[in-house]
Design a protein around this motif. Structure first.
Motif, short mmCIF file in Angstrom:
data_model
loop_
_atom_site.label_atom_id
_atom_site.label_comp_id
_atom_site.label_asym_id
_atom_site.label_seq_id
_atom_site.Cartn_x
_atom_site.Cartn_y
_atom_site.Cartn_z
N GLN A 77 0.84 -1.20 0.00
CA GLN A 77 0.00 0.00 0.00
C GLN A 77 0.87 1.25 0.00
O GLN A 77 0.60 2.22 -0.71
CB GLN A 77 -0.92 0.01 1.22
N THR A 78 1.92 1.22 0.78
CA THR A 78 2.83 2.36 0.85
C THR A 78 3.59 2.54 -0.46
O THR A 78 3.72 3.66 -0.95
CB THR A 78 3.82 2.18 2.03
N VAL A 79 4.06 1.45 -1.03
CA VAL A 79 4.80 1.52 -2.29
C VAL A 79 3.94 2.14 -3.39
O VAL A 79 4.42 2.96 -4.17
CB VAL A 79 5.30 0.11 -2.71
N PHE A 80 2.67 1.80 -3.43
CA PHE A 80 1.81 2.34 -4.48
C PHE A 80 1.46 3.82 -4.28
O PHE A 80 0.80 4.42 -5.11
CB PHE A 80 0.56 1.48 -4.67
N LYS A 81 1.97 4.40 -3.19
CA LYS A 81 1.83 5.84 -2.98
C LYS A 81 3.06 6.59 -3.51
O LYS A 81 3.06 7.82 -3.58
CB LYS A 81 1.61 6.16 -1.50
N PHE A 82 4.11 5.84 -3.86
CA PHE A 82 5.31 6.45 -4.43
C PHE A 82 5.02 6.95 -5.84
O PHE A 82 4.10 6.46 -6.50
CB PHE A 82 6.45 5.43 -4.51
N PRO A 83 5.82 7.89 -6.34
CA PRO A 83 5.67 8.32 -7.74
C PRO A 83 5.82 7.13 -8.69
O PRO A 83 6.65 6.24 -8.45
CB PRO A 83 6.82 9.32 -7.92
N SER A 84 5.02 7.10 -9.73
CA SER A 84 4.96 5.94 -10.61
C SER A 84 6.30 5.59 -11.27
O SER A 84 6.56 4.43 -11.57
CB SER A 84 3.89 6.12 -11.68
N GLY A 85 7.15 6.56 -11.47
CA GLY A 85 8.45 6.29 -12.08
C GLY A 85 9.36 5.40 -11.24
O GLY A 85 10.27 4.77 -11.76
N PHE A 86 9.11 5.33 -9.95
CA PHE A 86 9.96 4.56 -9.05
C PHE A 86 9.42 3.18 -8.73
O PHE A 86 10.08 2.40 -8.05
CB PHE A 86 10.17 5.31 -7.74
N ILE A 87 8.22 2.88 -9.18
CA ILE A 87 7.59 1.61 -8.80
C ILE A 87 7.21 0.76 -10.00
O ILE A 87 6.34 -0.10 -9.90
CB ILE A 87 6.35 1.87 -7.91
N GLN A 88 7.86 0.97 -11.11
CA GLN A 88 7.47 0.28 -12.33
C GLN A 88 7.52 -1.24 -12.18
O GLN A 88 6.67 -1.94 -12.71
CB GLN A 88 8.33 0.74 -13.51
N GLN A 89 8.48 -1.76 -11.44
CA GLN A 89 8.56 -3.22 -11.26
C GLN A 89 7.37 -3.75 -10.46
O GLN A 89 6.90 -4.87 -10.70
CB GLN A 89 9.88 -3.63 -10.63
N TYR A 90 6.83 -2.95 -9.55
CA TYR A 90 5.65 -3.35 -8.80
C TYR A 90 4.40 -3.29 -9.68
O TYR A 90 3.53 -4.15 -9.60
CB TYR A 90 5.45 -2.45 -7.57
N VAL A 91 4.34 -2.27 -10.53
CA VAL A 91 3.22 -2.14 -11.47
C VAL A 91 3.23 -3.33 -12.43
O VAL A 91 2.20 -3.96 -12.65
CB VAL A 91 3.30 -0.80 -12.23
N THR A 92 4.39 -3.65 -12.96
CA THR A 92 4.52 -4.81 -13.85
C THR A 92 4.08 -6.08 -13.14
O THR A 92 3.38 -6.92 -13.71
CB THR A 92 5.98 -4.95 -14.34
N SER A 93 4.47 -6.22 -11.89
CA SER A 93 4.14 -7.41 -11.13
C SER A 93 2.64 -7.55 -10.89
O SER A 93 2.07 -8.62 -11.10
CB SER A 93 4.88 -7.40 -9.79
N ILE A 94 1.99 -6.48 -10.48
CA ILE A 94 0.55 -6.57 -10.20
C ILE A 94 -0.24 -6.77 -11.50
O ILE A 94 -1.24 -7.48 -11.53
CB ILE A 94 0.03 -5.37 -9.37
N LEU A 95 0.23 -6.18 -12.59
CA LEU A 95 -0.45 -6.35 -13.87
C LEU A 95 -0.25 -7.75 -14.44
O LEU A 95 -1.07 -8.21 -15.24
CB LEU A 95 0.02 -5.30 -14.88
N SER A 96 0.79 -8.43 -14.05
CA SER A 96 1.05 -9.77 -14.56
C SER A 96 0.37 -10.86 -13.73
O SER A 96 0.44 -12.04 -14.09
CB SER A 96 2.55 -10.03 -14.62
N MET A 97 -0.29 -10.48 -12.65
CA MET A 97 -0.98 -11.48 -11.83
C MET A 97 -2.07 -12.17 -12.65
O MET A 97 -2.74 -11.54 -13.47
CB MET A 97 -1.63 -10.83 -10.60
N GLU A 98 -2.22 -13.47 -12.42
CA GLU A 98 -3.30 -14.21 -13.08
C GLU A 98 -4.64 -13.66 -12.61
O GLU A 98 -4.76 -13.16 -11.48
CB GLU A 98 -3.19 -15.69 -12.75
N THR A 99 -5.65 -13.78 -13.43
CA THR A 99 -6.97 -13.25 -13.11
C THR A 99 -7.51 -13.82 -11.81
O THR A 99 -8.01 -13.07 -10.96
CB THR A 99 -7.96 -13.52 -14.27
N ASN A 100 -7.39 -15.13 -11.62
CA ASN A 100 -7.92 -15.74 -10.39
C ASN A 100 -7.16 -15.25 -9.16
O ASN A 100 -7.73 -15.10 -8.08
CB ASN A 100 -7.92 -17.26 -10.48
#
Length: 134
Positions: A77-100
């Motif tokens: 939750q805290t990481v996703f409050k960081f500026p988007s340029g610094f958390i791209q690996q987290y964004v990639t990770s959450i977007l790659s999660m399987e639907t289920n």
């Protein structure tokens, strides 16, 4: 060590660019080796205790017990409050999660808050829509 960096980033100056970068990188390194895909970061933090208690961390899979770890969820939750340029690996990770897995996370109180923080973050509208359409 990495959790100490994470904690210290907030005790002084939340928006200090250097500390945010250090914190983001240290947290990712704590759960994902450089030889692994960054796709594993969010699932491993969601199930932090299950991951760290695993005998074979390189073959760890999505938590079987269904209970997401409070501290891991709070860190995300805290990481996703960081500026988007610094958390791209987290964004990639959450977007790659399987639907289920995304649905399981949404059903969990902590996981739902992580998703809410991601959707409320400063990521692009395209990335937000991509997650919602899962």
């Amino acid at each position: 060590m990495s959790f100490m960096i994470f904690q210290s980033a907030f005790s002084h100056d939340l928006y200090s660019t250097v500390r945010v970068v250090q914190c983001s990188e240290a947290l990712a390194a704590a759960v994902c080796s450089t030889s692994e895909s960054s796709n594993c970061i969010v699932p491993r933090l969601l199930f932090l205790e299950s991951y760290f208690c695993s005998d074979d961390k390189s073959n760890w899979k999505w938590g079987k017990d269904g209970k997401m770890h409070v501290l891991g969820c709070l860190m995300l939750q805290t990481v996703f409050k960081f500026p988007s340029g610094f958390i791209q690996q987290y964004v990639t990770s959450i977007l790659s999660m399987e639907t289920n897995h995304a649905l399981e996370a949404a059903k969990d109180a902590g996981g739902g808050r992580v998703i809410d923080c991601f959707l409320s973050s400063i990521v692009s509208a395209k990335q937000t829509r991509r997650f919602i359409f899962k």
